[in-house]
Design a protein around this motif. Structure first.
Motif, PDB file in Angstrom:
ATOM      1  N   ASP A  24       0.828  -1.206   0.000  1.00 14.98           N
ATOM      2  CA  ASP A  24       0.000   0.000   0.000  1.00 14.98           C
ATOM      3  C   ASP A  24       0.864   1.257   0.000  1.00 14.98           C
ATOM      4  OD1 ASP A  24      -2.908   0.638   0.116  1.00 14.98           O
ATOM      5  OD2 ASP A  24      -2.231   1.882   1.771  1.00 14.98           O
ATOM      6  N   LYS A  25       1.907   1.268   0.842  1.00 14.71           N
ATOM      7  CA  LYS A  25       2.779   2.443   0.924  1.00 14.71           C
ATOM      8  C   LYS A  25       4.095   2.049   1.558  1.00 14.71           C
ATOM      9  CE  LYS A  25       2.760   7.337   2.095  1.00 14.71           C
ATOM     10  NZ  LYS A  25       1.957   8.490   2.526  1.00 14.71           N
ATOM     11  N   SER A  75      -1.377  -4.047   2.027  1.00 13.36           N
ATOM     12  CA  SER A  75      -2.831  -3.931   2.031  1.00 13.36           C
ATOM     13  C   SER A  75      -3.453  -5.285   2.359  1.00 13.36           C
ATOM     14  CB  SER A  75      -3.330  -3.463   0.668  1.00 13.36           C
ATOM     15  OG  SER A  75      -4.738  -3.505   0.642  1.00 13.36           O
ATOM     16  N   LYS A 129      -3.744   6.466  -6.365  1.00 14.00           N
ATOM     17  CA  LYS A 129      -2.614   5.716  -5.815  1.00 14.00           C
ATOM     18  C   LYS A 129      -1.771   6.572  -4.887  1.00 14.00           C
ATOM     19  CE  LYS A 129      -1.824   2.074  -9.221  1.00 14.00           C
ATOM     20  NZ  LYS A 129      -0.947   1.556 -10.281  1.00 14.00           N
ATOM     21  N   PRO A 134      -3.994   4.959   3.449  1.00  8.59           N
ATOM     22  CA  PRO A 134      -3.709   3.538   3.225  1.00  8.59           C
ATOM     23  C   PRO A 134      -4.859   2.655   3.699  1.00  8.59           C
ATOM     24  CG  PRO A 134      -2.614   4.289   5.216  1.00  8.59           C
ATOM     25  CD  PRO A 134      -3.268   5.504   4.613  1.00  8.59           C
ATOM     26  N   VAL A 135      -4.905   1.453   3.151  1.00  6.08           N
ATOM     27  CA  VAL A 135      -5.822   0.442   3.699  1.00  6.08           C
ATOM     28  C   VAL A 135      -4.989  -0.370   4.686  1.00  6.08           C
ATOM     29  CG1 VAL A 135      -7.308  -1.526   3.203  1.00  6.08           C
ATOM     30  CG2 VAL A 135      -7.151   0.346   1.557  1.00  6.08           C
ATOM     31  N   ASN A 136      -5.085  -0.003   5.966  1.00  4.71           N
ATOM     32  CA  ASN A 136      -4.281  -0.676   6.985  1.00  4.71           C
ATOM     33  C   ASN A 136      -5.179  -1.196   8.115  1.00  4.71           C
ATOM     34  OD1 ASN A 136      -4.944   1.603   8.485  1.00  4.71           O
ATOM     35  ND2 ASN A 136      -2.952   2.577   8.233  1.00  4.71           N
ATOM     36  N   LYS A 154      -7.797   1.490  -7.171  1.00  7.01           N
ATOM     37  CA  LYS A 154      -6.735   2.495  -7.099  1.00  7.01           C
ATOM     38  C   LYS A 154      -6.388   2.933  -8.512  1.00  7.01           C
ATOM     39  CE  LYS A 154      -4.130   2.232  -2.860  1.00  7.01           C
ATOM     40  NZ  LYS A 154      -2.793   2.189  -2.289  1.00  7.01           N
TER      41      LYS A 154
END
Length: 244
Positions: A24-25, A75, A129, A134-136, A154
């Protein structure tokens, strides 16, 4: 951040990216140098992975382990292809309802919005993006698990997603205070995508130029705006009301 949702160490992150992990990041220590970091930058660029430079204190908070100057968040979900999702929704015969988040940055707000989106039958959520929340673990928790039920796409650029939706006959409605039009005066009982802006800046002005409609919520107090997840809920439930 939940430990099972992160990889730490530059070499481990490179291997994770190359093995197809949904990164994700990536957070990189701001003063980091060397050949290994160049290799990481190269693979991130190839895969269009979102990253940011942060002070070492931030990395120390993310993980007490030896992070070696880099931490990646994984993610917990797989992201959907927008074009395929639009086709699927249209072919189902359902009246499309999409949600676009223009660089919303807070993971808890994101989670709360996903939860409301799931409850209101949103067909897909579109995020950019770069620069998006984020999807955390926080997102999963705040969404009460709804993140696993709503397709999330995204995209490289929000504007490209808008053109794609418009090309499929889906009207774009921007939630913004920069209009005289009230949410209750516009039609949401048709194929529609609602755009919500970021917490601090709202919707990008260049995005506002290409939407079909702008609408705001009536405000009667002394505070000029609502929390974005609350405003999003009001917009989505107005769509539900009109469609019921």
């Amino acid at each position: 951040m939940e430990k099972e949702h992160q990889i730490f160490g530059i070499r481990a992150i490179i291997e994770g990216i190359q093995s197809g992990a949904v990164i994700d990041k990536v957070f990189i220590q701001s003063d980091l140098q060397g050949e290994l970091i160049k290799d990481l930058m190269k693979v991130m660029k190839q895969k269009s992975i979102n990253f940011s430079y942060v002070p070492v204190e931030k990395l120390n908070r993310l993980t007490p382990n030896n992070h070696q100057g880099a931490v990646a968040t994984i993610s917990p979900i797989a992201f959907h292809d927008l074009e395929s999702l639009i086709e699927k929704v249209i072919e189902s015969g359902k009246m499309p309802l999409f949600l676009i988040l223009d660089q919303l940055s807070d993971a808890r707000n994101f989670g709360a919005i996903i939860r409301t989106a799931e409850c209101t039958g949103v067909d897909g959520i579109i995020v950019q993006k770069h620069g998006s929340a984020p999807v955390n673990g926080d997102t999963v928790k705040t969404s009460a698990g709804a993140v696993f039920n709503v397709p999330i796409c995204k995209v490289e650029h929000i504007k490209d997603a808008i053109f794609q939706l418009q090309g499929s006959g889906i009207k774009i409605v921007a939630a913004t205070e920069k209009t005289e039009q009230n949410i209750y005066d516009i039609s949401l009982n048709e194929p529609v995508a609602i755009i919500m802006g970021s917490e601090d800046r709202g919707i990008n002005p260049s995005v506002l130029k290409i939407v079909e409609e702008k609408a705001k919520l009536p405000m009667f107090g002394s505070i000029g705006s609502l929390n974005v997840s609350v405003a999003c809920g009001a917009f989505l439930y107005e769509a539900v009301r009109q469609r019921s």
